[in-house]
Motif scaffolding. Structure first.
Motif, PDB file in Angstrom:
ATOM      1  N   ASP A  45      35.919  48.182  42.820  1.00  0.00           N
ATOM      2  CA  ASP A  45      36.974  49.028  42.262  1.00  0.00           C
ATOM      3  C   ASP A  45      37.387  48.537  40.873  1.00  0.00           C
ATOM      4  O   ASP A  45      37.565  49.335  39.948  1.00  0.00           O
ATOM      5  N   TYR A  46      37.508  47.213  40.716  1.00  0.00           N
ATOM      6  CA  TYR A  46      37.849  46.618  39.411  1.00  0.00           C
ATOM      7  C   TYR A  46      36.807  46.999  38.370  1.00  0.00           C
ATOM      8  O   TYR A  46      37.139  47.395  37.245  1.00  0.00           O
ATOM      9  N   LYS A  68      36.908  50.675  37.350  1.00  0.00           N
ATOM     10  CA  LYS A  68      38.057  50.969  36.494  1.00  0.00           C
ATOM     11  C   LYS A  68      37.896  50.373  35.097  1.00  0.00           C
ATOM     12  O   LYS A  68      38.485  50.877  34.132  1.00  0.00           O
TER      13      LYS A  68
END
Length: 311
Positions: free
Chosen positions: A166-167, A170
């Motif tokens: 997810d990091y 993003k």
């Protein structure tokens, strides 16, 4: 009234013993921490005097630095090449600040989402040095970075790998993964891996010749294009030439690029054999590897590698 005198800043010198071929994570962290305190930090030279010199050495086979040329009150040596047990001070080890100005030639960020590993490979020091796998807090990214190099030893063994994905999504930057374990990869992980903008390659390994990874690799390339994968192949540790060639020829048939690594022991007492050097010279040059078999490779005038197959 008692006056409070300001703490005098320190003059810090840094030494990257292994050279500047890749950013040194520990030195970048230490430099950022000291600069935030107001200390002066630079690459150490024999022309200046230092309150402290901090040296980092990763590889035992790297020639050491001549410290007699330095003028320093304190010299701190760290890194696996010096002492596998030594750690940075707690306040630096837990800082997320990074000084990318030390390596302006590299236009990327370096990141860890985990430290340690689930494996206990006899040729690897990660488990001894860092212990079992545990999540790590991400550090600051390079403000001038164009992509992210993820240095986790075993990315998907991290119990918080979903958060790491997810990091990275993003961050909206291309990603290069240095440690993906194809032995534990499942369909969900392969799916999310394919969602990342892969820069250059995903690094996997086929270290144990006794384990046939053919089916696992076939499963992986259903989701990830083979051209995006580089597979490290350890030779000279516990393999025969037949096992080495089986792994390399399997990778070739699947369209995966190998990178042969001759084994070097931690004590630096073992030198790679000529066969291992010749195998690496053939396999690590893509045009050679794709053009002809190892038996037909002639690394030196008057010598052909079919000699190794006849022994």
């Amino acid at each position: 009234m008692r006056s409070i005198l300001p703490v005098a800043s320190m003059n810090i010198g840094l030494i990257d013993i292994d050279g500047h071929n890749f950013p040194n994570f520990a030195l970048m962290r230490a430099s950022a921490y000291h600069k935030a305190k107001g200390d002066q930090v630079e690459w150490a030279t024999s022309f200046n005097c230092y309150d402290k010199v901090m040296a980092s050495k990763i590889f035992t086979f790297t020639p050491d630095f001549n410290y007699l040329t330095l003028q320093a009150d304190v010299i701190e040596k760290g890194g696996t090449g010096y002492n596998i047990q030594k750690k940075m001070p707690f306040e630096i080890e837990n800082s997320i600040l990074m000084d990318y100005s030390l390596y302006p030639q590299y236009k990327f960020s370096i990141q860890f989402f985990s430290r340690g590993c689930i494996r206990q490979c006899p040729f690897c020091l990660v488990r001894e040095k860092e212990g079992d796998i545990q999540p790590a807090e991400p550090v600051k990214l390079n403000p001038k970075g164009e992509w992210i190099e993820v240095l986790d030893n075993n990315f998907f063994a991290n119990p918080e790998w979903v958060g790491a994905i997810d990091y990275l999504l993003k961050a909206r930057q291309p990603v290069k993964l240095h440690g993906v374990d194809v032995r534990i990869m499942n369909e969900e992980q392969a799916y999310w891996l394919n969602k990342l903008r892969i820069n250059q390659s995903i690094h996997i390994a086929w270290d144990f010749p006794q384990i046939d990874l053919t089916d696992r690799l076939k499963e992986m390339i259903k989701y990830v294009k083979p051209r995006k994968i580089i597979c490290y192949v350890l030779v000279g540790f516990n393999s025969t030439i037949e096992q080495d060639l089986f792994r390399l020829n399997t990778l070739k048939s699947l369209g995966i690029t190998p990178f042969v690594q001759p084994y070097r022991d931690f004590a630096n007492k073992r030198s790679p054999r000529q066969y291992e050097l010749d195998l690496a010279k053939w396999a690590n040059r893509r045009w050679l590897f794709k053009s002809f078999d190892f038996a037909d490779f002639s690394p030196r005038r008057g010598f052909k590698c079919d000699y190794y197959l006849k022994k």
